[in-house]
Design an enzyme around this catalytic site. Structure first.
Site, short mmCIF file in Angstrom:
data_model
loop_
_atom_site.label_atom_id
_atom_site.label_comp_id
_atom_site.label_asym_id
_atom_site.label_seq_id
_atom_site.Cartn_x
_atom_site.Cartn_y
_atom_site.Cartn_z
N ARG A 272 0.82 -1.22 0.00
CA ARG A 272 0.00 0.00 0.00
C ARG A 272 0.85 1.27 0.00
O ARG A 272 0.34 2.35 -0.25
CB ARG A 272 -0.97 0.02 1.18
CG ARG A 272 -0.28 0.07 2.53
CD ARG A 272 -1.29 0.14 3.64
NE ARG A 272 -0.70 -0.12 4.93
CZ ARG A 272 -1.35 0.01 6.07
NH1 ARG A 272 -2.61 0.37 6.07
NH2 ARG A 272 -0.75 -0.24 7.21
N ARG B 288 -12.35 24.10 10.16
CA ARG B 288 -12.29 23.50 8.82
C ARG B 288 -13.30 24.09 7.83
O ARG B 288 -13.09 23.98 6.63
CB ARG B 288 -12.48 21.98 8.92
CG ARG B 288 -11.39 21.29 9.76
CD ARG B 288 -9.99 21.54 9.23
NE ARG B 288 -8.99 20.78 9.97
CZ ARG B 288 -7.69 20.79 9.68
NH1 ARG B 288 -7.23 21.52 8.68
NH2 ARG B 288 -6.83 20.09 10.40
C1 LIG Z 1 -5.66 25.84 8.85
C2 LIG Z 1 -4.97 24.75 9.61
C3 LIG Z 1 -3.62 24.48 9.39
C4 LIG Z 1 -2.97 23.48 10.12
N1 LIG Z 1 -1.67 23.20 9.85
C5 LIG Z 1 -1.04 22.21 10.51
C6 LIG Z 1 0.32 21.87 10.23
O1 LIG Z 1 0.98 22.52 9.45
N2 LIG Z 1 0.89 20.85 10.89
C7 LIG Z 1 0.20 20.11 11.81
O2 LIG Z 1 0.74 19.19 12.38
N3 LIG Z 1 -1.11 20.39 12.09
C8 LIG Z 1 -1.72 21.41 11.46
N4 LIG Z 1 -3.05 21.68 11.75
C9 LIG Z 1 -3.74 20.87 12.75
C10 LIG Z 1 -3.87 21.65 14.07
O3 LIG Z 1 -2.61 21.97 14.62
C11 LIG Z 1 -4.70 20.84 15.09
O4 LIG Z 1 -4.01 19.64 15.38
C12 LIG Z 1 -6.07 20.47 14.55
O5 LIG Z 1 -6.70 21.61 14.01
C13 LIG Z 1 -6.90 19.86 15.67
O6 LIG Z 1 -7.25 20.89 16.55
P1 LIG Z 1 -7.61 20.60 18.06
O7 LIG Z 1 -6.41 20.10 18.78
O8 LIG Z 1 -8.26 21.87 18.57
O9 LIG Z 1 -8.74 19.48 17.89
P2 LIG Z 1 -8.99 18.14 18.72
O10 LIG Z 1 -7.79 17.29 18.71
O11 LIG Z 1 -10.27 17.55 18.19
O12 LIG Z 1 -9.25 18.65 20.14
C14 LIG Z 1 -10.43 19.40 20.42
C15 LIG Z 1 -10.18 20.18 21.69
O13 LIG Z 1 -9.95 19.25 22.76
C16 LIG Z 1 -8.94 19.76 23.62
N5 LIG Z 1 -7.79 18.86 23.57
C17 LIG Z 1 -7.63 17.76 22.80
N6 LIG Z 1 -6.48 17.16 23.05
C18 LIG Z 1 -5.87 17.89 23.99
C19 LIG Z 1 -4.61 17.79 24.66
N7 LIG Z 1 -3.76 16.80 24.41
N8 LIG Z 1 -4.32 18.72 25.59
C20 LIG Z 1 -5.16 19.74 25.88
N9 LIG Z 1 -6.36 19.90 25.27
C21 LIG Z 1 -6.71 18.98 24.34
C22 LIG Z 1 -8.59 21.15 23.11
O14 LIG Z 1 -9.46 22.08 23.73
C23 LIG Z 1 -8.93 21.06 21.64
O15 LIG Z 1 -9.19 22.30 21.02
C24 LIG Z 1 -3.71 22.70 11.06
C25 LIG Z 1 -5.05 23.00 11.29
C26 LIG Z 1 -5.68 23.99 10.59
C27 LIG Z 1 -7.15 24.26 10.86
#
Ligand SMILES: Cc1cc2nc3c(=O)[nH]c(=O)nc-3n(C[C@H](O)[C@H](O)[C@H](O)COP(=O)(O)OP(=O)(O)OC[C@H]3O[C@@H](n4cnc5c(N)ncnc54)[C@H](O)[C@@H]3O)c2cc1C
Length: 227
Positions: free
Chosen positions: A166, A193
């Site tokens: 794969r 998103r």
């Molecule tokens: C426009 C855009 C560009 C991006 N570019 C990149 C990139 O270049 N490289 C890359 O690696 N990622 C990238 N990301 C991904 C980004 O960094 C986040 O990992 C992703 O958007 C998930 O967000 P989140 O952690 O809020 O969501 P989830 O993982 O669903 O978490 C939701 C919420 O739960 C809480 N939470 C979850 N886990 C934890 C934890 N371990 N500790 C504390 N609180 C927690 C937080 O409140 C979080 O907001 C990008 C995202 C976007 C939207």
């Protein structure tokens, strides 16, 4: 089911709870009960506006989503959903790729994005062939992807394990998953998103998920639009 991209989709599977459930779970804080639609909706708006988020975790929704692997890689970053994917250790891929009709140009001032430029056409050389124009590049991509899948099948026929073969599969191959969310985390996802900073392709999935969820939780999504 809502179509996304050329062959993908977001399908509603089921949901748990309702706008009313969110309000009821908030009222348990002081042992209260429903006070009728008008007051209940007002309370839900208050909760949302003031970031009282835990009642929104009492409601859940499950989608079946078919998306290309490179979109799935972005989708998977959202850790607070429950996910299960089609496995290419157990199944063999079909010729099922995302082939865009129009190509966006790399932005010159923003590394993160690509732009629709009306009078621009992609041109490239690949494997001794010249490709010019959107359709030509799309046909080229289709050809290249078929070669990858043919290589995959040759590897499997030679006895190589599916889990290793794969690695030759392209990023635009479609995969399917079940994706379950509580509303608090779904809304966080949609804010990131269904946003112009996100890649256009994942925006299409976020819009479809939002449309389906808004049908099941109309007060909540009215609040999301309002505050
Ligand atoms: C426009 C855009 C560009 C991006 N570019 C990149 C990139 O270049 N490289 C890359 O690696 N990622 C990238 N990301 C991904 C980004 O960094 C986040 O990992 C992703 O958007 C998930 O967000 P989140 O952690 O809020 O969501 P989830 O993982 O669903 O978490 C939701 C919420 O739960 C809480 N939470 C979850 N886990 C934890 C934890 N371990 N500790 C504390 N609180 C927690 C937080 O409140 C979080 O907001 C990008 C995202 C976007 C939207």
């Amino acid at each position: 089911m809502i179509k996304a991209l050329d062959k993908g989709f977001v399908e509603y599977i089921d949901h748990m709870g309702s706008d009313q459930r969110i309000v009821e779970s908030a009222r348990v804080s002081y042992n209260g009960h429903s006070k009728g639609d008008e007051k209940d909706k007002k309370l839900l708006f208050y909760l949302y506006k003031n970031h009282h988020s835990s009642p929104f975790e009492m409601a859940k929704i499950t989608f079946k989503i078919k998306m290309p692997l490179f979109v799935a890689a972005q989708h998977n970053r959202h850790r607070m959903q429950n996910l299960n994917y089609q496995s290419f250790r157990y199944t063999e891929p079909e010729e099922d790729f995302y082939i865009p009709e129009k190509w966006r140009k790399q932005s010159s001032d923003n590394k993160q994005v690509s732009d629709i430029v009306e009078d621009w056409e992609p041109k490239m050389k690949f494997s001794g062939f010249n490709f010019k124009g959107h359709k030509d590049v799309s046909d080229g991509l289709n050809f290249f992807c078929k070669e990858c899948v043919d290589t995959y099948h040759s590897m499997v026929e030679s006895g190589i394990g599916r889990e290793m073969a794969r690695m030759v599969l392209p990023q635009n191959l479609y995969t399917t998953c079940y994706s379950t969310w509580d509303l608090n985390n779904l809304i966080k996802y949609l804010k990131l998103r269904d946003h112009s900073h996100a890649q256009w392709e994942i925006q299409q999935y976020a819009k479809a998920m939002k449309e389906i969820a808004a049908e099941k939780f109309p007060w909540t999504f009215e609040a999301v639009g309002k505050f």
